[in-house]
Design an enzyme around this catalytic site. Structure first.
Site, PDB file in Angstrom:
ATOM      1  N   VAL A   1      -9.674   0.090  -1.077  1.00 42.52           N
ATOM      2  CA  VAL A   1     -10.284  -0.226  -2.366  1.00 42.52           C
ATOM      3  C   VAL A   1     -11.776  -0.534  -2.187  1.00 42.52           C
ATOM      4  O   VAL A   1     -12.636  -0.008  -2.910  1.00 42.52           O
ATOM      5  CB  VAL A   1      -9.529  -1.400  -3.027  1.00 42.52           C
ATOM      6  CG1 VAL A   1     -10.262  -1.910  -4.248  1.00 42.52           C
ATOM      7  CG2 VAL A   1      -8.108  -0.973  -3.392  1.00 42.52           C
TER       8      VAL A   1
ATOM      9  N   LYS B   1       6.784  -2.449  -8.206  1.00 40.90           N
ATOM     10  CA  LYS B   1       6.059  -2.753  -6.965  1.00 40.90           C
ATOM     11  C   LYS B   1       7.081  -2.967  -5.874  1.00 40.90           C
ATOM     12  O   LYS B   1       8.222  -3.312  -6.145  1.00 40.90           O
ATOM     13  CB  LYS B   1       5.236  -4.040  -7.140  1.00 40.90           C
ATOM     14  CG  LYS B   1       4.050  -4.127  -6.213  1.00 40.90           C
ATOM     15  CD  LYS B   1       2.895  -3.323  -6.739  1.00 40.90           C
ATOM     16  CE  LYS B   1       1.761  -3.198  -5.758  1.00 40.90           C
ATOM     17  NZ  LYS B   1       0.549  -2.692  -6.422  1.00 40.90           N
TER      18      LYS B   1
ATOM     19  N   ASP C   1      -0.465   0.551  -1.169  1.00 38.58           N
ATOM     20  CA  ASP C   1      -1.121  -0.708  -1.529  1.00 38.58           C
ATOM     21  C   ASP C   1      -1.629  -1.252  -0.184  1.00 38.58           C
ATOM     22  O   ASP C   1      -1.778  -0.471   0.772  1.00 38.58           O
ATOM     23  CB  ASP C   1      -0.125  -1.668  -2.220  1.00 38.58           C
ATOM     24  CG  ASP C   1      -0.820  -2.831  -2.929  1.00 38.58           C
ATOM     25  OD1 ASP C   1      -1.311  -2.643  -4.044  1.00 38.58           O
ATOM     26  OD2 ASP C   1      -0.895  -3.942  -2.352  1.00 38.58           O
TER      27      ASP C   1
HETATM   28  O1  2IT Z   1      -2.048  -1.863  -7.561  1.00 37.85           O
HETATM   29  C1  2IT Z   1      -2.019  -0.635  -7.813  1.00 37.85           C
HETATM   30  O2  2IT Z   1      -2.273  -0.203  -8.928  1.00 37.85           O
HETATM   31  C2  2IT Z   1      -1.669   0.267  -6.715  1.00 37.85           C
HETATM   32  N1  2IT Z   1      -1.436  -0.204  -5.613  1.00 37.85           N
HETATM   33  C3  2IT Z   1      -1.541   1.736  -6.956  1.00 37.85           C
HETATM   34  C4  2IT Z   1      -0.218   2.081  -7.569  1.00 37.85           C
HETATM   35  C5  2IT Z   1       0.047   3.557  -7.698  1.00 37.85           C
HETATM   36  O3  2IT Z   1       1.188   3.880  -8.051  1.00 37.85           O
HETATM   37  O4  2IT Z   1      -0.843   4.380  -7.459  1.00 37.85           O
END
Ligand code: 2IT
Length: 445
Positions: free
Chosen positions: A239, A124, A164
């Site tokens: 989302v 992340k 994100d």
């Molecule tokens: O929290 C998550 O799973 C995301 N923000 C997506 C991560 C991704 O590599 O698609």
């Protein structure tokens, strides 16, 4: 392994990293008994190795705002664990970003990615840069400068970032352009790209769609359907948008959305026009939901969360720790059937305990929202093959993956009274895959 002793050491070492310590404690609680049944895990110090990120990059991101002033933010990438595949996880641009939050997200991502059945490790990253109130050119300049540092530490076979909170296809396009200049290559180093240059159909909707597929399966274990059910959604970003589309398609009625300013209650439920307006609101970079109420004559409740409403299903879709014990109590008192975290760690530990104690269907983020990163995995596959799948093909694979995640939760989470403890199931299933892979690769992993 004894949880309190283990946590006391970790708390001393990482003082004040509240979210990270919270995420670790939850997983330890779930895996304690299976861990202690496997002395080879303890001998190999699997947990000690697993709770520590492989490495953390932190860097300065200077940029110039529209008024000509120099601004400075901090950028990060936490490469958490690559036992089962290259580092994979999103970038978050938000004022609240700090190392504790990115470590919790990277830790969660490691188990979530393991659950997807695809070969992806956990990572992340992001910055305390907030897109709120920023102009398009400021966001572009910041994204470029963020990439000036990050590019050296990522790659299509080593670490593949995505979006994100605060990072959507626009920001990914800017960062991707800068990466191409610096690395002198044109590869699928990001997911969540626009369709014109290697993006995947269904990726924008995938987190929400996958969440609803999962919720539908949770309800089915009790012989219930989703049609006609009322749903409270929090947030109004990517989302929440995907969740609202699929919920409406499946015949449910979404009655709330929320922002930092409060929540709206729309008794009639969201329709196509209202869902399209969510994108407009988000693109305005103002981060408030009140204009929705004005435009569609809905009720606006300032400063409150939507969980005080009577609904059948609650879907936190905003951010971590957004549903507290008192919210859980009020949902339970109002007869909620199912709570699905579409945000990461949306519920506090006390709220989760309350749901489980009341034997309410509760799905944790690492299972419910895994459709997003799973579809990122499908984007990587298409990029590697230099082809594009139809939306039907991607959606069908997403369905299959969510069904497999649900199945793993049932296998590891079913308790003696028949109740499915999805938190335990998801944590144990994700943990077992990563732990076994670490064992197989020796102590360096
Ligand atoms: O929290 C998550 O799973 C995301 N923000 C997506 C991560 C991704 O590599 O698609």
């Amino acid at each position: 392994m004894e949880i309190d002793r283990f946590m006391a050491n970790l708390e001393m070492k990482h003082q004040g990293e509240r979210e990270y310590l919270q995420a670790v404690r939850e997983v330890l609680t779930s895996v304690e008994s299976i861990y202690n049944e496997h002395p080879e895990f303890e001998k190999a110090k699997i947990l000690e190795r697993l709770v520590e990120p492989d490495r953390v990059f932190s860097f300065k991101v200077p940029w110039v705002d529209d008024a000509g002033n120099i601004q400075v933010n901090t950028g990060y990438r936490v490469q958490f664990n690559n036992a089962i595949g290259p580092y994979k996880g999103g970038l978050r641009f938000h004022a609240s970003v700090n190392l504790s939050i990115l470590k919790f997200l990277g830790f969660e991502q490691t188990f979530k990615n393991a659950l997807t059945t695809l070969p992806m490790g956990g990572a992340k990253g992001g910055s305390d840069f907030s897109t709120r109130g920023k102009s398009a050119s400021e966001i572009q300049r910041f994204s470029h400068n963020f990439m000036l540092e990050l590019w050296r530490n990522i790659g299509p076979e080593t670490d593949i970032p995505a979006g994100d909170i605060g990072v959507g296809s626009k920001e990914i396009g800017y960062m991707y352009a800068m990466y191409k200049k610096l690395a002198r290559e044109n590869t699928g180093v990001f997911t969540g790209k626009s369709m014109g240059f290697g993006g995947s159909l269904v990726r924008p909707e995938a987190t929400g769609f996958g969440g609803l597929y999962f919720v539908r399966q949770m309800l089915a274990t009790k012989g219930l359907g989703i049609e006609g059910k009322t749903i409270a959604i929090s947030g109004f970003g990517n989302v929440a948008w995907g969740a609202a589309i699929k919920a409406s398609q499946l015949g449910a009625r979404v009655v709330t959305l929320s922002g930092p300013d409060g929540y709206i209650y729309d008794k009639a439920g969201l329709n196509d026009e209202k869902i399209a307006y969510m994108l407009e609101l988000r693109a305005s970079n103002n981060d408030v939901i009140e204009p929705y109420a004005k435009k569609f004559h809905a009720e606006f409740v300032p400063g409150q969360r939507p969980w005080e409403r009577k609904v059948d299903i609650a879907l936190p879709c905003a951010t971590e720790n957004e549903l507290h014990l008192e919210d859980a109590k009020s949902l339970i008192d109002n007869g909620v059937l199912c709570v699905g975290e579409v945000s990461n760690m949306g519920c506090t530990p006390q709220a989760i305990d309350a749901f489980i104690e009341a034997r309410i269907l509760y799905g944790p983020g690492k299972a419910v929202n895994a459709g997003g990163v799973a579809t990122s995995g499908l984007e990587m596959t298409q990029n590697a093959m230099h082809i594009t799948w139809s939306s039907e093909e991607v959606d069908q694979r997403l369905h299959q993956i969510m069904a497999e995640i649900h199945n793993q939760c049932v296998v590891y989470g079913k308790e003696t009274d028949g109740y499915i403890n999805y938190m335990k199931g998801a944590n144990v299933a994700g943990f077992m895959k990563v732990a076994k892979s670490m064992l197989d690769q020796g102590y360096l992993c």
